[in-house]
Structure formats: C-alpha cells, structure tokens
Design an enzyme around this catalytic site. Structure first.
Site: not given
Ligand code: IFM
Length: 440
Positions: A167, A351
């Site tokens: 990210e 994710e």
């Molecule tokens: O918990 C986070 C993760 O560390 C990175 N992506 C988003 C998730 C939820 O906010």
C-alpha cells in the site's frame, strides 16, 4: 455460508489469508527493534488508548497454531510480512533471532502445504531510520535494498511470491500528508518525496531480488474507487484528481514509468531533483500486481488549497470502519488495472475484507455480515475473470483480529476472533464458511 465453490474459479486459483508483522506478531519479542509505530503510538492522540503492537496477537509464539488454522480452513496460501525492525533493529544491523523467526515461519508454512507469500514492508520502519528522515530521505532506497537482500537471502529460496511494499499510498500520503499513520506528518513536501522514494525503494528492491535470481516478484497497490458527488464538472474533476493521486500514481510509476499529469502539476515542485531519471529503476518489470480493495470514496469540490476536494458520506451499508460496501469497485479496478496498466501480468486480490463489531455468544461468533461481504466481493472477482482479467488469487484480510493501526484493537477484521487478554483464538462463522467452500 459462502455461495461460491472452488470450482467456480479457474483451476489453480489460490485462496489465502493475509496478515502483517506489526499487526499480529508482538514486537516486544525476539529482539525486534523500535519501529516508528511504537513512537507514533506513544505520542498521545495518535492511536486509540495509545495502543501499540508490543503484544498484538503474540503470533511470534502462537504461529504454529495460527498456521494450523489456515490449513484446517482449507487455504492454499499465507500472505505474511517481514518486519524490517525485527530483522534489522536499527535498520542496518542484522538480528539473527529475527531471521531465525522468519525461517521457522517459512518452514512451518511449507510443512502444512501453504504457499508462503511474503511482503517485505508493511509499515514498521525502524525508528533509527525514521530519525534519518525515513521515507523523505532518498537513501532509503539503498537501505531497503539491503534489507531485501538480508531477509530474502535467508528465506527467498522458499517463497511462492514476494511483494516489495504494501500500500504505497498509505506509506506516503496517509502518513506524510494526512498525518493519520506513522510518522504522522502533515507536510506537502515530505509527502511528494515519500511518494517518489517509496517507488524508488520498490524498484531497487526488485533489482536486488532479480540479482539474487528470485522470481514471482510484485507489489501491492491499495485502491479506492473514486466517484463524483454529482454531475458537475467540478465534482468530476475532484474525483479524477483523487483517482490520480490515490489509485493511479503508484501503479503508473511501476508499470508505465510515468506519473499522472495532475499530480506532477501539483507536487512536481516538491519532488527530488532529476526524479524522472529514476523511472528506469521504478518501472523494473514485475511478475504480478496485487490489488487491495475495501471501499469507494465520493468526492465533492471545495475552494480550499490543493487537493481542493472532500469526501462526502455515501448511502450504502457501511462496515465497522464506516466504509461503504461497494463490491462493483473491485471488479472495475481489476478490469481497469489489466486494461490500462498490467495487461497479461497476473493480478492478485491481496487484501479484501471488513471490520465488524463482532460479539461472541457461547463461544460462537456469528459474523454473517462478513460472509455477505466476502460473497459479494468473490462475485466481483468472478465477474472480472469472466471478462478475461487474469486474476490468480484472492487473499482475505485478515486471518486474525489484530492491531488496526491508529484504531488500535477496536476494529475486528479477522476470520478468527482473538481475545486480546487471553490471546485465545476462536474461528468465526466466516472461517467455517471458507472451510466449507474450500473443501478442507
Ligand atoms: O489493516 C489494514 C492493513 O494493514 C492494510 N490494508 C488495510 C487494512 C484494513 O484497514
């Protein structure tokens, strides 16, 4: 229950669950060094109840049982991250205990038939490097390259895949412009530099791993579908700007070797000297790209300074984070990413998941809302595949309830409930639903 079947996805499609080091491991164990999140959390007002990752889920000691949960749930893969501050407590010196931990973790995955999918950096920058300017300092590219070689020199031979950065937008913009994440800066020049340096570090890391003969290398981009609040040209422009600096900037750098014009126009004066010369490294070829997707944003213009827009509340059902549930955005991002950036390069959903105000009754957590969320988003993945997008895997966020950064332990994202007093793990209905779907 999940309405999908494994056979609804292409042969070999990989189902996994994702976590990250600082959010679950317990950073007080195993000689880990101080990370910038320790400092951020210790500063009053940054994190709910000033909670930090010192204990978290104590995955450092519970990892065998946690990996058993993945195996018993029928998952094929585990997306984990390697803590820079654990492996190199001051960012530069090796902690053998840290390397030993990831070595044990890797072997424990393989013993259970799980594909190890590593992410090198999921935000726990060693404090000693933050002291030297962190992501604002161009030297971070070399420091990250060195860390890459140290950790991958130990476990790289057994990885199914490796991602450099998790990210990019969060590392740069959320943390240096909005100040919501460590190091908590609100500085436009620091932001511009971090945006460029995080990509330079990514490219440097890829070059180092290629030099080591490693393959299946990629990066993980978070995306939030941007929509205008109305049909006015101003709102349309506000959404396009958000889309550019949030969704397009990093993947455009990595896959096209360019930055969106709107962003260069606003931030170019703050980029480091001769930034264009770095694209040879930044756009080093990748074997796959990861998309992290949770929600959309609705943008309206305002007359404030750049980026002169604000998000407005949307009408859709929301998760415990207050994020709207908008599965179509996942399909649209997968389709758009392949069409405009990655072509035939495999895509992964690295994710996807939701925080829910879960409660346990008689030892059972009935998280139907999370199952609905997974159903809708897995449907979006199938739609993208049906349109010809080469999506190869889906990682649910997250295996465990964990440390949700500035929101502490309050927001529960896990398919497995964690009691943060006793550290007891209890699989929720969503874990059982995956288990049924994956045929364990
Ligand atoms: O918990 C986070 C993760 O560390 C990175 N992506 C988003 C998730 C939820 O906010």
């Amino acid at each position: 229950m999940l309405i999908h079947k494994r056979s609804d996805f292409p042969k070999g499609f990989v189902f996994g669950a994702a976590t990250s080091a600082y959010q679950i491991e317990g950073h007080k164990h195993g000689g880990a060094g101080r990370a910038m999140w320790d400092d951020f959390a210790a500063t009053p007002g940054n994190v709910i109840r000033a909670e930090d990752g010192a204990t978290a889920c104590d995955h450092y000691h519970h990892y065998p049982a946690d990996l058993d949960l993945l195996k018993e749930g029928g998952f094929d893969a585990y997306r984990f991250s390697t803590s820079w501050a654990r492996v190199m407590p001051d960012g530069r010196t090796v902690n053998p205990e840290g390397l030993d931990f990831y070595d044990r973790l890797t072997d424990a995955m393989l013993e259970r038939g799980l594909k190890p999918c590593a992410t090198l950096y999921h935000w726990e920058l060693p404090s000693a490097l933050a002291d030297r300017g962190g992501w604002r300092n161009r030297d971070i590219a070399g420091w990250f390259g060195d860390f890459t070689e140290i950790i991958m020199g130990r476990i790289g031979d057994r990885m199914h895949s490796v991602a450099t950065i998790n990210e990019f937008w969060c590392v740069a913009f959320l943390s240096h412009f909005l100040g919501h994440h460590a190091p908590g800066l609100r500085d436009i020049r620091a932001t511009a530099r971090a945006m460029h340096h995080v990509l330079l570090a990514h490219g440097t890391s890829i070059e180092r791993m290629r030099g080591m003969g490693l393959g299946n290398l990629g990066a993980v981009f978070n995306m939030e579908w941007a929509m205008p609040a109305d049909d006015s040209p101003e709102a349309v422009e506000a959404a396009a700007l958000y889309d550019d600096y949030y969704n397009r900037f990093y993947i455009s750098g990595a896959f096209k070797g360019t930055y969106p014009a709107r962003v260069v126009e606003a931030l170019g004066q703050h980029f480091p000297d001769r930034w264009q010369d770095d694209f040879g490294t930044i756009s080093a070829p990748l074997d796959w790209a990861g998309v992290n997707y949770y929600t959309r944003s609705i943008l309206a213009p305002n007359d404030g300074p750049w980026p002169h827009h604000h998000s407005v509340e949307g009408p859709l059902p929301k998760t415990q984070m207050g994020w709207e549930v908008y599965p179509k955005g996942l399909r649209d991002f997968l389709v758009r990413t392949a069409a405009e950036y990655t072509g035939d390069v495999p895509l992964w959903v690295t994710e996807n998941g939701m925080a829910n105000a879960d409660t346990m009754t008689d030892g059972v957590v009935q998280d139907e809302a999370r199952i609905d969320y997974f159903n809708a988003h897995l449907g979006a993945v199938r739609d993208a595949i049906a349109k010809g997008v080469p999506v190869k895997g889906y990682m649910a966020w997250s295996l465990l309830d964990n440390y949700e950064w500035a929101l502490g332990y309050e927001k529960r994202f896990g398919m497995v409930h964690v009691d943060f007093d006793t550290l007891a793990r209890t699989p929720k209905a969503s874990w059982h639903a995956f288990r049924e779907m994956l045929g364990a």
